[in-house]
Design a protein around this motif. Structure first.
Motif, PDB file in Angstrom:
ATOM      1  N   UNK A 198      11.373   5.608  -2.908  1.00 57.80           N
ATOM      2  CA  UNK A 198      10.424   5.889  -1.790  1.00 57.80           C
ATOM      3  C   UNK A 198      10.139   6.764  -2.258  1.00 57.80           C
ATOM      4  N   UNK A 199      10.677   8.176  -3.325  1.00 52.85           N
ATOM      5  CA  UNK A 199       9.827   9.118  -3.575  1.00 52.85           C
ATOM      6  C   UNK A 199       8.687   8.423  -4.604  1.00 52.85           C
ATOM      7  N   UNK A 200       8.444   7.306  -5.192  1.00 55.13           N
ATOM      8  CA  UNK A 200       7.446   6.730  -5.594  1.00 55.13           C
ATOM      9  C   UNK A 200       6.362   6.024  -5.047  1.00 55.13           C
ATOM     10  N   UNK A 201       7.143   5.310  -3.731  1.00 56.26           N
ATOM     11  CA  UNK A 201       6.651   4.549  -2.878  1.00 56.26           C
ATOM     12  C   UNK A 201       5.454   5.282  -1.488  1.00 56.26           C
ATOM     13  N   UNK A 202       6.545   6.878  -1.520  1.00 55.82           N
ATOM     14  CA  UNK A 202       5.662   7.349  -0.884  1.00 55.82           C
ATOM     15  C   UNK A 202       3.928   7.624  -0.745  1.00 55.82           C
ATOM     16  N   UNK A 252       7.714  15.107  -5.286  1.00 54.37           N
ATOM     17  CA  UNK A 252       7.417  16.380  -4.043  1.00 54.37           C
ATOM     18  C   UNK A 252       6.200  17.226  -4.067  1.00 54.37           C
ATOM     19  N   UNK A 253       6.433  17.321  -5.629  1.00 59.66           N
ATOM     20  CA  UNK A 253       5.056  18.697  -5.001  1.00 59.66           C
ATOM     21  C   UNK A 253       3.744  17.790  -5.609  1.00 59.66           C
ATOM     22  N   UNK A 254       3.845  17.056  -6.509  1.00 59.07           N
ATOM     23  CA  UNK A 254       2.582  15.957  -7.309  1.00 59.07           C
ATOM     24  C   UNK A 254       2.002  15.149  -5.965  1.00 59.07           C
ATOM     25  N   UNK A 255       2.746  14.722  -5.244  1.00 57.78           N
ATOM     26  CA  UNK A 255       2.146  14.753  -3.675  1.00 57.78           C
ATOM     27  C   UNK A 255       2.372  14.631  -2.354  1.00 57.78           C
ATOM     28  N   UNK A 283       1.057  -1.043   0.059  1.00 61.17           N
ATOM     29  CA  UNK A 283      -0.323  -0.364   0.070  1.00 61.17           C
ATOM     30  C   UNK A 283       0.379   1.090  -0.291  1.00 61.17           C
ATOM     31  N   UNK A 284       2.111   1.065  -0.151  1.00 61.56           N
ATOM     32  CA  UNK A 284       2.905   2.367   0.029  1.00 61.56           C
ATOM     33  C   UNK A 284       3.631   2.671   1.250  1.00 61.56           C
ATOM     34  N   UNK A 285       4.562   3.709   1.281  1.00 67.57           N
ATOM     35  CA  UNK A 285       4.729   4.056   3.260  1.00 67.57           C
ATOM     36  C   UNK A 285       3.874   5.479   3.573  1.00 67.57           C
ATOM     37  N   UNK A 286       4.068   5.587   4.317  1.00 68.31           N
ATOM     38  CA  UNK A 286       4.776   6.682   5.160  1.00 68.31           C
ATOM     39  C   UNK A 286       4.748   7.642   5.527  1.00 68.31           C
ATOM     40  N   UNK A 287       6.716   6.979   5.677  1.00 69.27           N
ATOM     41  CA  UNK A 287       7.691   8.071   5.551  1.00 69.27           C
ATOM     42  C   UNK A 287       8.817   7.137   5.383  1.00 69.27           C
ATOM     43  N   UNK A 288      10.243   8.091   4.559  1.00 68.70           N
ATOM     44  CA  UNK A 288      11.257   6.885   4.422  1.00 68.70           C
ATOM     45  C   UNK A 288      12.194   7.332   5.165  1.00 68.70           C
TER      46      UNK A 288
END
Ligand code: NAP
Length: 340
Positions: free
Chosen positions: A237-241, A270-273, A220-225
């Motif tokens: 990480x940028x893709x999975x966040x 960073x911008x899109x999410x 389901x992705x991650x909240x923090x890296x």
């Protein structure tokens, strides 16, 4: 006589032990305001590799030149004091490691003051813990998790280099505080260490494509890296966040040892999410050292936190210890014991 490790020549590509040399010099005499310390433990940290290159990043310590002694966090006992601040017998942490005897005075190079000589009261605890879970590694993990990422129960967190000194602490601290934690490491043995000894599911980043390996453990992705590695790990990480996810930039070890640092090509996520990414130096958060020590010492005492060391013996082994650390051959906190 004193023995110290110095840079023989700038490494080309990966560091080898022949890039460093052991030199015999007389034990120095302390002058006014100085203390002579018999170093007992040397912390082996990947960041010294940054200073072996021709240039260092803006804001960092300057590069070492061939012939310069290496520096590094260390612990030792004062054996001669001409300073009102330290008495013979004191246990002191400082940054003049990579030598058996250190002359510690007021002119110590530090970043923001961290690593300046400080008396340590280890009590009954193993003193070297003050270079590991109760020292720099502990503070780095604590700051990254709780100040930078504000990790909370319910978060899914990825920690890279999760079998290392900082990573193994960060993964466990977040797990104890209620986060779902995933680790990445560089070998099947380290995957087993995380799973069996730390209770943290992990994947081997060398085994298959990183994004798929990450997705298999965090569908389901991650909240923090918590980023110790940079490069391809940061890209994944940028893709999975998930939207509004957070990144703590702790280090970028994939770019230290001769490899060109690979920046992420997908920064626009960073911008899109609406992501948040913040770099930090643990040394800027020394006010958190006491709460960190209380919490981590408590978990070590009640057995909730597992701690592993890879120990080398004698100053002559320090170059091999650093090469081993950078190549991923060590587990947990890497140390060199310089005297008993
Ligand atoms: N911000 C701060 O204040 C602060 C303070 C201390 C440390 N740090 C940073 O924290 C990170 C971890 O430091 P540490 O002392 O705990 O070291 P460590 O993780 O104990 O040791 C370094 C590890 O890096 C991994 N590695 C090496 N090359 C790699 C690559 N190309 N890709 C992925 N992993 C690689 C290896 O593990 P594998 O076998 O798993 O590949 C190796 O064991 C470093 O980036 C360091 O600079 C930051």
């Amino acid at each position: 006589m004193n023995h110290h490790v110095r840079l023989a020549r700038r490494p080309v590509g990966k560091l080898t032990t022949t890039d460093l040399e052991l030199v015999e010099v007389p034990v120095p005499e302390p002058g006014p305001g100085e203390v002579l310390i018999r170093n007992t433990w040397l912390s082996i940290d990947p960041s010294i590799r940054i200073r072996l290159a021709e240039t260092t990043p803006d804001g960092y310590l300057p590069p070492l030149r061939p012939g310069d002694e290496l520096s590094g966090l260390a612990l030792g006992r004062v054996i001669e004091s001409r300073s009102p601040d330290f008495a013979v017998g004191d246990l002191v942490s400082h940054t003049l490691g990579y030598r058996e005897y250190a002359l510690v005075g007021t002119r110590v190079q530090t970043i923001g003051g961290y690593g300046a000589p400080a008396r340590i009261d280890a009590g009954e605890l193993p003193p070297q813990w003050f270079l590991g879970p109760l020292g720099s590694a502990g503070l780095t993990a604590y700051v990254g998790l709780f100040e930078i990422l504000a990790v909370a129960p319910g978060d899914t967190l990825w920690v890279s280099s999760a079998a290392g000194a900082v990573g193994a602490l960060a993964a466990q601290l977040a797990h104890i505080r209620g986060a779902t934690v995933i680790g990445s490491v560089g070998s099947p043995a380290k995957v087993a260490f995380l799973r069996d000894e730390l209770g943290i599911p992990a994947f081997d980043y060398r085994d298959g494509a990183l994004p798929e390996s990450l997705a298999a453990l965090a569908p389901g992705g991650i909240d923090a890296y918590f980023d110790n590695v940079g490069g391809d790990h940061l890209t994944a990480a940028l893709d999975a966040l998930r939207p509004a996810g957070r990144i703590a930039l702790c280090g970028a070890v994939s770019g230290y040892d001769g490899a060109a640092p690979a920046g992420p090509p997908n920064l626009f996520t960073m911008v899109s999410k609406g992501l948040r990414m913040r770099g930090f130096r643990a040394g800027s958060f020394t006010h958190l050292e006491e709460p960190m020590r209380r919490e981590v010492a408590g978990y070590l005492a009640d057995g909730r936190l597992a701690y592993r060391e890879s120990v080398f013996h004698g100053i002559a082994e320090a170059p091999a210890a650093l090469v081993a650390l950078l190549s991923g051959a060590t587990v947990g906190k890497t140390l060199c014991r310089l005297a008993s």
